[in-house]
Design a protein around this motif. Sequence first.
Motif, PDB file in Angstrom:
ATOM      1  N   THR A  93       0.589  -1.077   0.297  1.00 22.96           N
ATOM      2  CA  THR A  93      -0.180   0.024   0.048  1.00 22.96           C
ATOM      3  C   THR A  93       0.950   1.276   0.121  1.00 22.96           C
ATOM      4  O   THR A  93       2.119   1.197   0.333  1.00 22.96           O
ATOM      5  CB  THR A  93      -0.993   0.138   1.074  1.00 22.96           C
ATOM      6  OG1 THR A  93      -0.164   0.223   2.416  1.00 22.96           O
ATOM      7  CG2 THR A  93      -1.725  -1.286   1.484  1.00 22.96           C
ATOM      8  N   GLU A  94       0.376   2.330  -0.405  1.00 21.97           N
ATOM      9  CA  GLU A  94       1.173   3.730  -0.336  1.00 21.97           C
ATOM     10  C   GLU A  94       1.610   4.117   1.031  1.00 21.97           C
ATOM     11  O   GLU A  94       2.683   4.596   1.257  1.00 21.97           O
ATOM     12  CB  GLU A  94       0.334   4.699  -0.981  1.00 21.97           C
ATOM     13  CG  GLU A  94       1.030   6.022  -1.247  1.00 21.97           C
ATOM     14  CD  GLU A  94       0.270   7.031  -1.969  1.00 21.97           C
ATOM     15  OE1 GLU A  94       0.593   8.220  -2.233  1.00 21.97           O
ATOM     16  OE2 GLU A  94      -0.648   6.734  -2.763  1.00 21.97           O
ATOM     17  N   GLU A  95       0.627   3.772   2.041  1.00 18.80           N
ATOM     18  CA  GLU A  95       0.891   4.019   3.375  1.00 18.80           C
ATOM     19  C   GLU A  95       2.099   3.211   3.889  1.00 18.80           C
ATOM     20  O   GLU A  95       3.093   3.764   4.646  1.00 18.80           O
ATOM     21  CB  GLU A  95      -0.360   3.642   4.268  1.00 18.80           C
ATOM     22  CG  GLU A  95      -1.367   4.955   3.908  1.00 18.80           C
ATOM     23  CD  GLU A  95      -2.346   4.508   2.866  1.00 18.80           C
ATOM     24  OE1 GLU A  95      -2.345   3.201   2.244  1.00 18.80           O
ATOM     25  OE2 GLU A  95      -3.061   5.148   2.318  1.00 18.80           O
ATOM     26  N   LYS A  96       2.071   2.013   3.404  1.00 13.34           N
ATOM     27  CA  LYS A  96       3.320   1.084   3.922  1.00 13.34           C
ATOM     28  C   LYS A  96       4.397   1.878   3.346  1.00 13.34           C
ATOM     29  O   LYS A  96       5.769   1.605   3.973  1.00 13.34           O
ATOM     30  CB  LYS A  96       2.957  -0.331   3.543  1.00 13.34           C
ATOM     31  CG  LYS A  96       2.126  -1.028   4.617  1.00 13.34           C
ATOM     32  CD  LYS A  96       1.944  -2.466   4.102  1.00 13.34           C
ATOM     33  CE  LYS A  96       0.958  -3.240   4.918  1.00 13.34           C
ATOM     34  NZ  LYS A  96       0.916  -4.573   4.319  1.00 13.34           N
ATOM     35  N   LEU A  97       4.617   2.064   2.042  1.00 16.19           N
ATOM     36  CA  LEU A  97       5.659   2.742   1.239  1.00 16.19           C
ATOM     37  C   LEU A  97       6.289   3.818   2.017  1.00 16.19           C
ATOM     38  O   LEU A  97       7.548   4.057   2.244  1.00 16.19           O
ATOM     39  CB  LEU A  97       5.304   2.991   0.079  1.00 16.19           C
ATOM     40  CG  LEU A  97       6.409   3.489  -0.706  1.00 16.19           C
ATOM     41  CD1 LEU A  97       7.707   2.401  -1.073  1.00 16.19           C
ATOM     42  CD2 LEU A  97       6.042   3.952  -2.446  1.00 16.19           C
ATOM     43  N   VAL A  98       5.357   4.766   2.208  1.00 13.65           N
ATOM     44  CA  VAL A  98       5.627   5.932   3.109  1.00 13.65           C
ATOM     45  C   VAL A  98       6.110   5.746   4.484  1.00 13.65           C
ATOM     46  O   VAL A  98       7.356   6.116   4.745  1.00 13.65           O
ATOM     47  CB  VAL A  98       4.352   7.180   3.323  1.00 13.65           C
ATOM     48  CG1 VAL A  98       4.902   8.200   4.066  1.00 13.65           C
ATOM     49  CG2 VAL A  98       4.040   7.683   1.882  1.00 13.65           C
ATOM     50  N   GLU A  99       5.763   4.856   5.138  1.00 15.10           N
ATOM     51  CA  GLU A  99       6.189   4.506   6.464  1.00 15.10           C
ATOM     52  C   GLU A  99       7.558   3.775   6.336  1.00 15.10           C
ATOM     53  O   GLU A  99       8.556   4.162   7.048  1.00 15.10           O
ATOM     54  CB  GLU A  99       5.235   3.572   7.082  1.00 15.10           C
ATOM     55  CG  GLU A  99       5.663   3.202   8.349  1.00 15.10           C
ATOM     56  CD  GLU A  99       5.755   4.561   9.298  1.00 15.10           C
ATOM     57  OE1 GLU A  99       6.375   4.803  10.321  1.00 15.10           O
ATOM     58  OE2 GLU A  99       4.816   5.444   9.213  1.00 15.10           O
ATOM     59  N   PHE A 100       7.652   2.887   5.369  1.00 14.55           N
ATOM     60  CA  PHE A 100       9.043   2.084   5.029  1.00 14.55           C
ATOM     61  C   PHE A 100      10.089   3.153   4.578  1.00 14.55           C
ATOM     62  O   PHE A 100      11.155   3.087   5.115  1.00 14.55           O
ATOM     63  CB  PHE A 100       8.825   1.304   3.821  1.00 14.55           C
ATOM     64  CG  PHE A 100       9.930   0.291   3.517  1.00 14.55           C
ATOM     65  CD1 PHE A 100      10.357  -0.509   4.258  1.00 14.55           C
ATOM     66  CD2 PHE A 100      10.743   0.737   2.385  1.00 14.55           C
ATOM     67  CE1 PHE A 100      11.208  -1.440   3.900  1.00 14.55           C
ATOM     68  CE2 PHE A 100      11.941   0.025   1.922  1.00 14.55           C
ATOM     69  CZ  PHE A 100      12.296  -1.141   2.775  1.00 14.55           C
ATOM     70  N   SER A 101       9.915   4.227   3.948  1.00 16.23           N
ATOM     71  CA  SER A 101      10.751   5.114   3.481  1.00 16.23           C
ATOM     72  C   SER A 101      11.237   6.191   4.598  1.00 16.23           C
ATOM     73  O   SER A 101      12.333   6.756   4.455  1.00 16.23           O
ATOM     74  CB  SER A 101      10.413   5.914   2.284  1.00 16.23           C
ATOM     75  OG  SER A 101       9.379   7.035   2.537  1.00 16.23           O
ATOM     76  N   LYS A 102      10.372   6.482   5.494  1.00 16.99           N
ATOM     77  CA  LYS A 102      10.753   7.425   6.834  1.00 16.99           C
ATOM     78  C   LYS A 102      12.136   7.066   7.031  1.00 16.99           C
ATOM     79  O   LYS A 102      12.905   7.829   7.678  1.00 16.99           O
ATOM     80  CB  LYS A 102       9.593   7.412   7.618  1.00 16.99           C
ATOM     81  CG  LYS A 102       8.252   8.169   7.231  1.00 16.99           C
ATOM     82  CD  LYS A 102       7.655   8.283   8.178  1.00 16.99           C
ATOM     83  CE  LYS A 102       6.292   9.043   7.740  1.00 16.99           C
ATOM     84  NZ  LYS A 102       4.990   8.906   8.762  1.00 16.99           N
ATOM     85  N   SER A 103      12.623   5.823   7.366  1.00 16.22           N
ATOM     86  CA  SER A 103      13.796   5.507   7.856  1.00 16.22           C
ATOM     87  C   SER A 103      14.907   5.253   6.969  1.00 16.22           C
ATOM     88  O   SER A 103      15.966   4.819   7.375  1.00 16.22           O
ATOM     89  CB  SER A 103      13.569   4.340   8.800  1.00 16.22           C
ATOM     90  OG  SER A 103      13.069   3.320   8.255  1.00 16.22           O
ATOM     91  N   ALA A 104      14.675   5.500   5.767  1.00 11.23           N
ATOM     92  CA  ALA A 104      15.698   5.449   4.729  1.00 11.23           C
ATOM     93  C   ALA A 104      16.934   6.816   4.788  1.00 11.23           C
ATOM     94  O   ALA A 104      15.936   7.657   5.106  1.00 11.23           O
ATOM     95  CB  ALA A 104      15.162   5.675   3.181  1.00 11.23           C
TER      96      ALA A 104
END
Length: 179
Positions: free
Chosen positions: A26-37
Amino acid sequence: TGTGRGVMVIGMRFNKNIQESTVIDTEEKLVEFSKSATPFQPDAQDYFIFSRGGVDWTKEIAHFVVGRPAYDNWLVDHAVHEKKVDVIDATKTIRAIHQTCKDGVFAGHAPRLDSGFNKNAINPRTNKKVSNKEWDHGTTNHAHFSSEIKDGQVVFKARGKPPGGARTLPASAPPVVAK
């Protein structure tokens, strides 16, 4: 775009360490995943978007192995010095997530049969081996323009005096609305 006829959009990658398989559906999971990149380095571009006609791929671009050292820097350096191409650093508006596994952030530099290929490629314009001077302006910092989000819109800013000469944005260039 600015004064050039073609456009090249580039961006620095953001590294995300992963140790196991991760499902992002989901887009929400992608946004959350990318926050710690975390941002990597300006000489490690992960995407190149070219407008049609800006570069003649059959006559101007050396034959490179994608994913090995120097090809990305050569492409950016080549475009930066082309009067007909405006280079835009979109790092702040297009986030490329580089999933880093146990082989680390320099996996493309690992010893392989083709490891040195790009540094021995032939420049089709000079018919000579590419040199270090052909990728010394090949980072996101050398782009003519940068993009950022301001008040919900993507805006472009001309950079000072990059190699190949400073560029200007036409007064009629409208901002692009980010969704």
